[in-house]
Design an enzyme around this catalytic site. Structure first.
Site, short mmCIF file in Angstrom:
data_model
loop_
_atom_site.label_atom_id
_atom_site.label_comp_id
_atom_site.label_asym_id
_atom_site.label_seq_id
_atom_site.Cartn_x
_atom_site.Cartn_y
_atom_site.Cartn_z
N THR A 158 0.88 -1.19 0.00
CA THR A 158 0.00 0.00 0.00
C THR A 158 0.91 1.23 0.00
O THR A 158 1.39 1.62 -1.05
CB THR A 158 -0.96 0.02 1.21
OG1 THR A 158 -0.21 -0.10 2.41
CG2 THR A 158 -1.99 -1.09 1.09
N THR A 195 -1.48 -2.98 10.25
CA THR A 195 -1.79 -3.19 8.84
C THR A 195 -0.57 -3.78 8.23
O THR A 195 0.25 -3.12 7.63
CB THR A 195 -2.12 -1.94 8.04
OG1 THR A 195 -3.23 -1.34 8.62
CG2 THR A 195 -2.51 -2.30 6.60
N THR A 408 -6.44 11.20 -0.57
CA THR A 408 -6.57 12.10 -1.72
C THR A 408 -5.39 11.97 -2.68
O THR A 408 -4.55 11.11 -2.51
CB THR A 408 -6.68 13.55 -1.23
OG1 THR A 408 -5.66 13.80 -0.28
CG2 THR A 408 -8.02 13.78 -0.60
#
Lengths: 408, 408
Positions: A158, A195, A408
């Site tokens: 990620t 995570t 964003t």
């Protein structure tokens, strides 16, 4: 190929999840993320004994439940499918339906029983799993350029800035046994899973039950000893598969090579955990804190984690400020009954604090030491014989930049 | 002068530690810091009942031990001396000698018994107290100034960017009673006390024992519910003095106005605590998290603190990103047995998450809400009736800037 030897355990240069016999891996772009690969898989030629360790967050993401379900059937997995971009967490009933669909579509494609497939997701919490994109991605699995551990390692990232891989070898019953691994994790990393996804493969022959025990212990000393920001996530999971292709007699606690196996496993987990900590969001440096002289390993671990989790220690390292005051302050609020007058602190080879009192030291030398890429902090509690090590990273402008604009 | 009325408790505009009768305060520059005032004092015309709450850090700074010693004698104080710049923490035996010297020099100057003086320090951990500078500063104490509280508030600051003050009034036995306060704190702020000093004065007549009980409760709901960076410091302390100048009959738990008094005390502590959180190092916004529907107040507090402490929530607020996923993630790892399917989350008036499932919401509205100076997060656990509120701030580039170069 082999380098550093640690008591019969050899680290393989550039080793990975496909280093052990009988494993393949790959990754494709299915469109959840704009351009980066976002769907990866690991496949064992035959069903492999399996075990897993899962997040302690009460919001446990759907894919974790489904993978647990799979392993529960006969403590075996043959393949794992992982998507990045969407975590399928906090998605209620629909999340479970989608994770189950993901498992079943993957198992159908491979022609294996559904309960031999595991699934994992990492990414944004909240949005539903884009199943049609995953469906399109699965079709690409046949293409030759979709194969390789390298692609798998990329597809599971990620905010990671580097691939995380490791492999080691040792001998048991005169057979060469290999353990390999891949991981992802960058932010939301904290003790008790974050995570963070870890996938370990081995060609050793080990039962699911023994594997579970060995994995839990290795994870406690590695993945559970790292922190980036103190946030334990909903999706963390470490899975291990052992397909027995090495041809050894089954490794159990009674086997003479059991300890070498557990050490090899801990080594792989530690290598991956360190890579995750070093790649902490925005990190410029890896911080390694070793606590010795503790009454118990648990106490040592708690103190080491308190130091590694302190935003003030993290910013001091970023600012190359040998501010031992922030280190002892963190030791003091760790929750362990430490005794100030017995505590000593070193920064690498430089003693800063001894038996509760600061020592004079060369500031320039301290700053120079902190300018290295790996910073080691040593804390001795003077209370016993136990020790533990934890890993973290410095806190930088880039951490803020990455996390103030993640979506964003 | 009086504004907001809260059940008979009136907030005094610009009220401070000298608002109650019989208190004076001041501050001078003694040279520990380059230019800023660095030595402050509060004085009561007569000995006042006193109580204190202290850091839970195992490295408790020397001035805390000495102040405790003072209060232990007859549960009274008449004056408090505070220096900034150096914390006199982790300074071993010498630290105790220096703090004791500081107390004795101050008491001698005022002509009061030694055990009626308290001392506090805040600043860098490690260096010894510069006693000769403090000695020089004490000489300047001669001239009383009209803006005394103002000077005191300035002298106790470290990385604070604003003065922290509050005062309230209420009636007991038909007498007007005033409670005032000053505080400092900016970084290293975390539940269970932090580099945070609070000084409360009142002209109420209350015994030291009753004062201790009321202060502990008020601190638990205010100063212990704020966090800036999770680091509890060695020097935190909240002191209260009650000199009885209001002429009320002694307030005890049986007194009809006892509850008004404890509410007034909680109000002062909360007002100061919010000011500290808002002035968190580098903070652009105050974050207020209220957790309702908890089984116990303790559980509600633990969840509220987990949210307010999350670096990911803090950076999301800084980035005006209505990322509820990070909020529920923090609720999930709070350590409390929350039930995901019962949890709801609101950002101000905007519902984001209901009974474990995300709600559609207007992203633009969410961003606009986060652009305010105070951001309120509401979490309902759906498990009971208890609630708690915690305060924190966003995590910004400036936090890194301040803390990566604190000493230089």
């Amino acid at each position: 190929m082999m380098t550093t030897a640690v008591s019969g355990i050899n680290v393989l240069t550039d080793g990975c999840v496909t280093s052990p016999n009988g494993y393949s891996a790959g990754g494709v772009h299915c469109g959840i993320r704009r351009k980066k690969l976002d769907l990866g898989w690991i496949f064992s030629a035959t069903p492999a004994s399996s075990a897993g360790v899962y997040t302690t967050n009460r919001f446990q993401a759907a894919p974790l439940s489904i993978t647990k379900e799979s392993i529960a059937v006969e403590q075996k997995l043959q393949a794992v499918l992982v998507n990045s971009g969407v975590a399928n967490a906090c998605t209620g009933e629909q999340g479970l339906i989608d994770a189950r669909w993901m498992r079943s579509a993957f198992a159908r494609l491979l022609g294996i029983k559904e309960h031999l497939a595991g699934v994992a997701s990492t990414g944004l919490i909240g949005p539903e799993l884009p199943v049609s994109k995953i469906e399109k991605g699965l079709i690409k699995f046949g293409e030759p350029e979709s194969h390789g551990a390298d692609l798998f390692e990329t597809a599971i990232q990620t905010t990671d800035t580097s691939q995380k891989r490791a492999a080691v070898q040792f001998e048991a019953d005169g057979k060469k046994i290999t353990v390999g691994g891949a991981a992802k994790g960058s932010g939301m990393i904290h003790p008790n899973m974050a995570t963070m996804l870890g996938f370990i493969t081995t060609d050793a022959d080990v039962s699911g039950q023994d594997l579970q025990k060995a994995l839990r212990e290795a994870v406690n000393r590695s993945f559970n000893m790292i922190t980036v920001d103190g946030d334990s996530s909903t999706n963390d999971m470490v899975l291990i598969m052992a397909n027995g292709k090495a041809g050894n007699s089954p490794l159990t606690e009674e086997h003479p090579d059991w300890e070498t196996f557990t050490q090899a496993l801990e080594k792989i987990c530690t290598m991956l955990a360190r890579q995750i900590a070093r790649d902490g969001e925005g990190a410029a440096r890896l911080i390694e804190t070793t606590v010795t002289g503790a009454a118990t390993e648990e106490a040592a671990g708690k103190v080491a984690k308190a130091v590694i989790s302190s935003n003030l220690v993290k910013t001091a390292v970023f600012g190359t400020d040998p501010n031992w005051g922030r280190i002892v302050c963190a030791v003091g609020y760790s929750g362990e009954p430490v005794e100030p007058e017995k505590i000593s602190v070193k920064l690498g080879h430089i003693p800063l604090f001894k038996n509760g009192v600061p020592l004079p030291f060369d500031e320039i030398e301290g700053i120079a030491y902190l300018n290295q890429e790996t910073v080691s902090i040593f804390v001795d509690l003077g209370q016993g014989e136990a020790e533990a090590t934890a890993w973290g990273c410095d806190l930088t402008y880039d951490y803020i930049k990455i996390n103030a604009s993640y979506r964003t």
